[in-house]
Design a protein around this motif. Structure first.
Motif, mmCIF file in Angstrom:
data_model
loop_
_atom_site.group_PDB
_atom_site.id
_atom_site.type_symbol
_atom_site.label_atom_id
_atom_site.label_comp_id
_atom_site.label_asym_id
_atom_site.label_seq_id
_atom_site.Cartn_x
_atom_site.Cartn_y
_atom_site.Cartn_z
ATOM 1 N N GLU A 51 -27.462 4.513 10.728
ATOM 2 C CA GLU A 51 -27.545 5.854 11.322
ATOM 3 C C GLU A 51 -28.409 5.852 12.575
ATOM 4 N N TRP A 52 -29.506 5.111 12.546
ATOM 5 C CA TRP A 52 -30.386 5.040 13.718
ATOM 6 C C TRP A 52 -29.665 4.348 14.881
ATOM 7 N N VAL A 53 -28.946 3.258 14.597
ATOM 8 C CA VAL A 53 -28.248 2.528 15.658
ATOM 9 C C VAL A 53 -27.153 3.397 16.284
ATOM 10 N N ILE A 54 -26.403 4.136 15.454
ATOM 11 C CA ILE A 54 -25.345 5.003 15.997
ATOM 12 C C ILE A 54 -25.948 6.089 16.878
ATOM 13 N N GLY A 55 -27.072 6.652 16.421
ATOM 14 C CA GLY A 55 -27.747 7.654 17.251
ATOM 15 C C GLY A 55 -28.207 7.085 18.576
ATOM 16 N N ARG A 56 -28.709 5.853 18.570
ATOM 17 C CA ARG A 56 -29.142 5.199 19.808
ATOM 18 C C ARG A 56 -27.938 4.934 20.719
ATOM 19 N N MET A 57 -26.837 4.479 20.153
ATOM 20 C CA MET A 57 -25.627 4.226 20.941
ATOM 21 C C MET A 57 -25.121 5.519 21.598
ATOM 22 N N LYS A 58 -25.118 6.595 20.822
ATOM 23 C CA LYS A 58 -24.631 7.867 21.364
ATOM 24 C C LYS A 58 -25.555 8.386 22.458
ATOM 25 N N ALA A 59 -26.874 8.190 22.278
ATOM 26 C CA ALA A 59 -27.826 8.629 23.304
ATOM 27 C C ALA A 59 -27.626 7.848 24.600
ATOM 28 N N GLU A 60 -27.426 6.549 24.487
ATOM 29 C CA GLU A 60 -27.188 5.739 25.684
ATOM 30 C C GLU A 60 -25.862 6.107 26.344
ATOM 31 N N LEU A 61 -24.888 6.471 25.519
ATOM 32 C CA LEU A 61 -23.583 6.843 26.070
ATOM 33 C C LEU A 61 -23.659 8.157 26.832
ATOM 34 N N SER A 62 -24.442 9.101 26.289
ATOM 35 C CA SER A 62 -24.552 10.419 26.919
ATOM 36 C C SER A 62 -25.586 10.462 28.033
ATOM 37 N N ALA A 63 -26.269 9.339 28.278
ATOM 38 C CA ALA A 63 -27.271 9.312 29.343
ATOM 39 C C ALA A 63 -26.653 9.486 30.713
ATOM 40 N N GLY A 64 -25.364 9.189 30.823
ATOM 41 C CA GLY A 64 -24.675 9.410 32.088
ATOM 42 C C GLY A 64 -24.359 8.107 32.803
ATOM 43 N N THR A 127 -18.634 9.580 9.862
ATOM 44 C CA THR A 127 -18.363 10.724 10.739
ATOM 45 C C THR A 127 -19.111 10.591 12.055
ATOM 46 N N LEU A 128 -20.369 10.145 12.011
ATOM 47 C CA LEU A 128 -21.138 9.932 13.242
ATOM 48 C C LEU A 128 -20.463 8.904 14.144
ATOM 49 N N LEU A 129 -19.934 7.849 13.544
ATOM 50 C CA LEU A 129 -19.262 6.826 14.344
ATOM 51 C C LEU A 129 -17.976 7.373 14.977
ATOM 52 N N ALA A 130 -17.243 8.195 14.237
ATOM 53 C CA ALA A 130 -16.040 8.820 14.800
ATOM 54 C C ALA A 130 -16.410 9.758 15.953
ATOM 55 N N LYS A 131 -17.517 10.503 15.812
ATOM 56 C CA LYS A 131 -17.983 11.373 16.901
ATOM 57 C C LYS A 131 -18.385 10.547 18.120
ATOM 58 N N TYR A 132 -18.958 9.381 17.881
ATOM 59 C CA TYR A 132 -19.345 8.512 18.991
ATOM 60 C C TYR A 132 -18.123 8.104 19.810
ATOM 61 N N TYR A 133 -17.057 7.730 19.155
ATOM 62 C CA TYR A 133 -15.839 7.337 19.872
ATOM 63 C C TYR A 133 -15.177 8.546 20.538
ATOM 64 N N LEU A 134 -15.312 9.721 19.917
ATOM 65 C CA LEU A 134 -14.798 10.936 20.571
ATOM 66 C C LEU A 134 -15.534 11.195 21.878
ATOM 67 N N ALA A 135 -16.866 11.053 21.844
ATOM 68 C CA ALA A 135 -17.645 11.230 23.072
ATOM 69 C C ALA A 135 -17.269 10.195 24.116
ATOM 70 N N MET A 136 -16.958 8.994 23.690
ATOM 71 C CA MET A 136 -16.545 7.945 24.612
ATOM 72 C C MET A 136 -15.249 8.321 25.327
ATOM 73 N N TYR A 137 -14.290 8.884 24.581
ATOM 74 C CA TYR A 137 -13.035 9.305 25.201
ATOM 75 C C TYR A 137 -13.243 10.536 26.081
ATOM 76 N N THR A 138 -14.157 11.422 25.676
ATOM 77 C CA THR A 138 -14.418 12.608 26.492
ATOM 78 C C THR A 138 -14.990 12.221 27.847
ATOM 79 N N GLN A 139 -15.902 11.236 27.854
ATOM 80 C CA GLN A 139 -16.509 10.790 29.103
ATOM 81 C C GLN A 139 -15.685 9.702 29.810
ATOM 82 N N ARG A 140 -14.617 9.257 29.149
ATOM 83 C CA ARG A 140 -13.718 8.244 29.719
ATOM 84 C C ARG A 140 -14.460 6.968 30.123
ATOM 85 N N VAL A 141 -15.240 6.466 29.158
ATOM 86 C CA VAL A 141 -16.017 5.251 29.439
ATOM 87 C C VAL A 141 -15.670 4.121 28.476
ATOM 88 N N GLY A 142 -14.648 4.298 27.667
ATOM 89 C CA GLY A 142 -14.298 3.236 26.726
ATOM 90 C C GLY A 142 -13.105 3.617 25.871
#
Length: 320
Positions: A51-64, A127-142
């Motif tokens: 859970e901590w690693v997924i949160g860190r990945m999502k934070a780095e992804l949303s950093a811009g 669910t957190l991991l699925a949200k992470y990939y959703l954010a990735m597609y929203t930002q078009r970075v992966g």
């Protein structure tokens, strides 16, 4: 260890015989429950780390894009893919662990409650991991990684349906326990006063609610996971729901065997009514042959009376 626990405790389906393939001599019918508690405690630690690693990945992804521009062109995606691979491997291992545990005939009590809570935390991580990939597609970075697709398939084929079977097993065990207590209460009910029996009844209800309060939370966690998988399927154009079956656990269940029996009985009664109706119909035709003749006679009588009345009226006018 999870396989050994399943082997020693038996399966939740009484018709299924589990092979005795214990790998660790310390796991036996007497120590299976304590070993299960130790396994769950270790799984809890792994889930917290994931859970901590997924949160860190999502934070780095949303950093811009600023962070991505500062990093080397190949270093950013490679490091992110390494984290994704590590998380998917860890969660895949946990899914196989829970695949064994949720099929074990665990005795009712605190151990079942601990298993349900741990299973809820696993679905929250998925669910957190699925949200992470959703954010990735929203930002078009992966895009989706093949390991995540395998993880989703594994969770659909080895966990979701088994989790619903566990819920059914727990509810059936609780109902059986309550029925046995009611029988014991009926046998010795006159010996105890009303106050003590009411207190015992309230205590039993509280115990049942305490042991089953995590079931709705688990069903909600599974449905949330499936919900974000559906959204991710639309974004990625990859059918992630191919091996997932929709939720079936609710406050009520349709007993298909009872429905089929009711339909057969209804068809049998309707066929009997049709036969009786045909018999009554033939008798009715014979009885209905008389009334039309009577109606015809009455109609003729009315017609003759009407004509006679007009004739009398005409004679009276001529005499005047």
């Amino acid at each position: 260890l999870a396989q050994d626990v399943h082997s020693q405790m038996g399966d939740i389906d009484q018709d299924v015989e589990v092979e005795d393939r214990t790998q660790f001599a310390l796991v036996n019918p007497r120590t299976a429950t304590p070993v299960l508690a130790l396994v769950l405690s270790q799984v809890e630690r792994v889930l917290e780390e994931v859970e901590w690693v997924i949160g860190r990945m999502k934070a780095e992804l949303s950093a811009g894009s600023a962070t991505a521009e500062d990093a080397a062109p190949s270093q950013g995606p490679t490091q992110r893919e390494g984290h994704e691979k590590s998380v998917c491997v860890r969660l895949g291992t946990l899914v196989t662990v829970y695949h064994e545990l949720v099929q074990s005939a665990i005795p009712m009590g605190t151990t079942v409650e601990a298993l349900l809570k741990s299973l809820i935390k696993l679905y929250n991580n998925l669910t957190l991991l699925a949200k992470y990939y959703l954010a990735m597609y929203t930002q078009r970075v992966g895009h989706l990684s093949p390991r995540f697709e395998k993880l989703v398939k594994l969770s659909g084929t080895h966990l979701s349906q088994q989790a619903y079977a566990l819920i059914t097993y727990i509810q059936a065990a609780q109902n059986e326990k309550l029925a046995q207590r009611d029988q014991q209460k009926g046998k010795g009910g006159k010996k105890k006063d009303k106050t003590s029996s009411d207190a015992v009844g309230q205590a039993r209800k509280a115990q049942v609610l305490r042991e089953t309060k995590s079931i709705p939370v688990l069903v909600f966690a599974i449905e949330q996971y499936e919900r974000y998988l559906i959204q991710l399927t639309k974004k990625s154009k990859v059918n992630l729901m191919e091996n997932m079956k929709m939720s079936t656990s609710r406050d009520f269940r349709i007993n298909t065997a009872a429905v089929q029996m009711a339909l057969q009985e209804e068809e049998g009664s309707s066929s009997e009514e049709d036969e009786e109706g045909s018999d009554h119909g033939s008798d009715g035709e014979q009885e209905n042959q008389g009334p039309p003749a009577k109606k015809a006679k009455k109609a003729a009588g009315k017609l003759s009376k009407g004509k006679g009345g007009k004739a009398k009226k005409g004679l009276a006018e001529s005499n005047a």
